[in-house]
Write a protein that holds these residues in place. Structure first.
Motif, PDB file in Angstrom:
ATOM      1  N   LEU A  50       0.441  26.872 -20.829  1.00 21.62           N
ATOM      2  CA  LEU A  50       1.455  26.339 -21.732  1.00 21.62           C
ATOM      3  C   LEU A  50       2.532  27.374 -22.022  1.00 21.62           C
ATOM      4  N   LEU A  51       2.101  28.617 -22.231  1.00 22.29           N
ATOM      5  CA  LEU A  51       3.048  29.688 -22.519  1.00 22.29           C
ATOM      6  C   LEU A  51       3.965  29.930 -21.319  1.00 22.29           C
ATOM      7  N   LYS A  52       3.385  29.871 -20.120  1.00 15.65           N
ATOM      8  CA  LYS A  52       4.192  30.056 -18.912  1.00 15.65           C
ATOM      9  C   LYS A  52       5.219  28.931 -18.785  1.00 15.65           C
ATOM     10  N   GLY A  53       4.787  27.700 -19.082  1.00 11.18           N
ATOM     11  CA  GLY A  53       5.707  26.567 -19.024  1.00 11.18           C
ATOM     12  C   GLY A  53       6.836  26.693 -20.024  1.00 11.18           C
ATOM     13  N   LEU A  54       6.525  27.141 -21.240  1.00 12.21           N
ATOM     14  CA  LEU A  54       7.564  27.342 -22.249  1.00 12.21           C
ATOM     15  C   LEU A  54       8.557  28.414 -21.816  1.00 12.21           C
ATOM     16  N   GLY A  55       8.044  29.436 -21.123  1.00 11.32           N
ATOM     17  CA  GLY A  55       8.931  30.482 -20.613  1.00 11.32           C
ATOM     18  C   GLY A  55       9.892  29.940 -19.571  1.00 11.32           C
ATOM     19  N   LEU A  56       9.386  29.058 -18.682  1.00 12.60           N
ATOM     20  CA  LEU A  56      10.257  28.445 -17.677  1.00 12.60           C
ATOM     21  C   LEU A  56      11.331  27.596 -18.334  1.00 12.60           C
ATOM     22  N   MET A  57      10.924  26.806 -19.344  1.00 13.70           N
ATOM     23  CA  MET A  57      11.886  25.964 -20.032  1.00 13.70           C
ATOM     24  C   MET A  57      12.953  26.798 -20.743  1.00 13.70           C
ATOM     25  N   ALA A  58      12.540  27.939 -21.287  1.00 19.97           N
ATOM     26  CA  ALA A  58      13.498  28.812 -21.959  1.00 19.97           C
ATOM     27  C   ALA A  58      14.540  29.332 -20.977  1.00 19.97           C
ATOM     28  N   GLU A  59      14.104  29.707 -19.765  1.00 23.15           N
ATOM     29  CA  GLU A  59      15.050  30.171 -18.739  1.00 23.15           C
ATOM     30  C   GLU A  59      16.055  29.086 -18.388  1.00 23.15           C
ATOM     31  N   ILE A  60      15.555  27.852 -18.239  1.00 29.69           N
ATOM     32  CA  ILE A  60      16.422  26.732 -17.871  1.00 29.69           C
ATOM     33  C   ILE A  60      17.438  26.447 -18.975  1.00 29.69           C
ATOM     34  N   MET A  61      16.979  26.490 -20.213  1.00 29.69           N
ATOM     35  CA  MET A  61      17.879  26.207 -21.340  1.00 29.69           C
ATOM     36  C   MET A  61      18.926  27.292 -21.500  1.00 29.69           C
ATOM     37  N   ARG A  62      18.521  28.558 -21.294  1.00 28.32           N
ATOM     38  CA  ARG A  62      19.500  29.653 -21.399  1.00 28.32           C
ATOM     39  C   ARG A  62      20.582  29.527 -20.335  1.00 28.32           C
ATOM     40  N   ALA A  63      20.233  28.973 -19.189  1.00 25.37           N
ATOM     41  CA  ALA A  63      21.215  28.781 -18.113  1.00 25.37           C
ATOM     42  C   ALA A  63      22.066  27.538 -18.331  1.00 25.37           C
ATOM     43  N   ARG A  64      21.804  26.804 -19.431  1.00 24.61           N
ATOM     44  CA  ARG A  64      22.564  25.600 -19.788  1.00 24.61           C
ATOM     45  C   ARG A  64      22.513  24.536 -18.695  1.00 24.61           C
ATOM     46  N   PRO A  82      21.788  20.991 -17.573  1.00 23.12           N
ATOM     47  CA  PRO A  82      21.605  19.703 -18.256  1.00 23.12           C
ATOM     48  C   PRO A  82      20.292  19.038 -17.834  1.00 23.12           C
ATOM     49  N   ARG A  83      19.619  18.399 -18.807  1.00 28.79           N
ATOM     50  CA  ARG A  83      18.382  17.671 -18.531  1.00 28.79           C
ATOM     51  C   ARG A  83      18.555  16.206 -18.924  1.00 28.79           C
ATOM     52  N   TYR A  84      18.122  15.326 -18.036  1.00 30.45           N
ATOM     53  CA  TYR A  84      18.150  13.899 -18.300  1.00 30.45           C
ATOM     54  C   TYR A  84      16.711  13.399 -18.204  1.00 30.45           C
ATOM     55  N   VAL A  85      16.047  13.266 -19.352  1.00 31.66           N
ATOM     56  CA  VAL A  85      14.640  12.882 -19.404  1.00 31.66           C
ATOM     57  C   VAL A  85      14.524  11.366 -19.529  1.00 31.66           C
ATOM     58  N   GLY A  86      13.593  10.787 -18.780  1.00 25.24           N
ATOM     59  CA  GLY A  86      13.418   9.342 -18.817  1.00 25.24           C
ATOM     60  C   GLY A  86      14.425   8.612 -17.951  1.00 25.24           C
ATOM     61  N   ALA A  87      14.900   9.260 -16.882  1.00 28.49           N
ATOM     62  CA  ALA A  87      15.877   8.632 -15.988  1.00 28.49           C
ATOM     63  C   ALA A  87      15.214   7.529 -15.173  1.00 28.49           C
ATOM     64  N   THR A  88      15.958   6.459 -14.925  1.00 20.58           N
ATOM     65  CA  THR A  88      15.466   5.351 -14.105  1.00 20.58           C
ATOM     66  C   THR A  88      16.507   5.008 -13.047  1.00 20.58           C
ATOM     67  N   GLY A  89      16.074   4.229 -12.068  1.00 20.11           N
ATOM     68  CA  GLY A  89      16.996   3.774 -11.037  1.00 20.11           C
ATOM     69  C   GLY A  89      17.625   4.899 -10.249  1.00 20.11           C
ATOM     70  N   THR A  90      16.872   5.978  -9.991  1.00 16.75           N
ATOM     71  CA  THR A  90      17.435   7.110  -9.254  1.00 16.75           C
ATOM     72  C   THR A  90      17.650   6.739  -7.790  1.00 16.75           C
TER      73      THR A  90
END
Length: 254
Positions: A62-76, A78-86
């Motif tokens: 979990l801690l490793k996953g939070l670290g990955l998410m922090a890197e992604i957020m710092r790089a700005r 964009p995240r689109y969660v719950g996307a459909t019809g891709t």
């Protein structure tokens, strides 16, 4: 990245923690993805809370996953969660990703599809695409300068006959030109003349050059000449890797 190749201006589509790992690796390499289009629904996270006890015992993951998410957020990114019809759009190749997020369709290609299917007028399409095209122009504004300042040198575009083009099979530029004189008009047909593109990389390194050489030799455009067809597996897989897939770690959760 595992294959050593890094896509530029890539959109990552899917779900699961590996998506965040790839995104973080791209951020570290200085080429962050344009966006993360995540297909999992937020209600899935709510359902997962009943397993929180076991998850806490594996707190390191979990801690490793939070670290990955922090890197992604710092790089700005964009995240689109719950996307459909891709869907992947493009005629000759992947040009855009279209999807629906919170009831809204994203990207210019989606507007074009809506117009062609009669769901959007020409005027409405152009109006909605206007801010997207402005952003696109800003992104591409520096390309003419960069292309003029850093052009490929002539020898790279016109290698001499002794230059090895297909490193896997050691096929030279002269051999490919000779194939053209014998009647070869495209890289896929060229496999019957020689072995260019038939090695472990399957033409990933030589494909564009083979097409360019055949096109020039035959007085055709690269589009008329064509490109190598992708054949599975896209990347060589060892017997050991296949055998390891039977390991419990690779099996999907029940």
């Amino acid at each position: 990245m595992p294959s050593g190749a890094l896509a530029r201006r890539a959109v990552l589509v899917g779900s699961g923690p590996l998506l965040y790992l790839i995104a973080a690796q791209m951020v570290r390499a200085g080429v962050p993805p344009v966006a993360l289009v995540e297909t999992q629904a937020r209600r899935g996270l709510i359902r997962a809370t009943r397993h929180i006890g076991g998850a806490l015992r594996g707190w390191r993951y979990l801690l490793k996953g939070l670290g990955l998410m922090a890197e992604i957020m710092r790089a700005r990114v964009p995240r689109y969660v719950g996307a459909t019809g891709t869907a992947i759009e493009g005629e000759a190749g992947a040009e855009a990703v279209t999807f629906t997020h919170r009831g809204r369709a994203h990207r210019i290609a989606a507007l074009k599809v809506a117009e062609e299917t009669g769901h959007l007028s020409d005027a409405a399409r152009d109006h909605q695409a206007s801010p997207l095209r402005s952003a696109q122009r800003r992104e591409l504004a520096a390309r003419p300068f960069l292309d003029a300042a850093y052009p490929p040198h002539a020898e790279a575009l016109a290698p001499d006959d002794a230059t090895i083009i297909c490193r896997c099979e050691e096929v030279t530029a002269g051999t490919i030109r000779r194939h053209a004189r014998l009647g070869c008009i495209g890289p896929n047909q060229g496999k019957a003349f020689g072995r260019a593109g038939m090695g472990p990389c399957q033409g990933r390194y030589c494909g564009l050059t083979v097409t360019a050489l055949l096109a020039k030799a035959n007085g055709r455009t690269p589009d008329e000449t064509g490109h190598y067809r992708i054949r599975p597996p896209p990347k060589p897989v060892t017997l050991g890797a296949l055998a390891a897939m039977d390991h419990p770690a690779f099996k999907p959760a029940k």
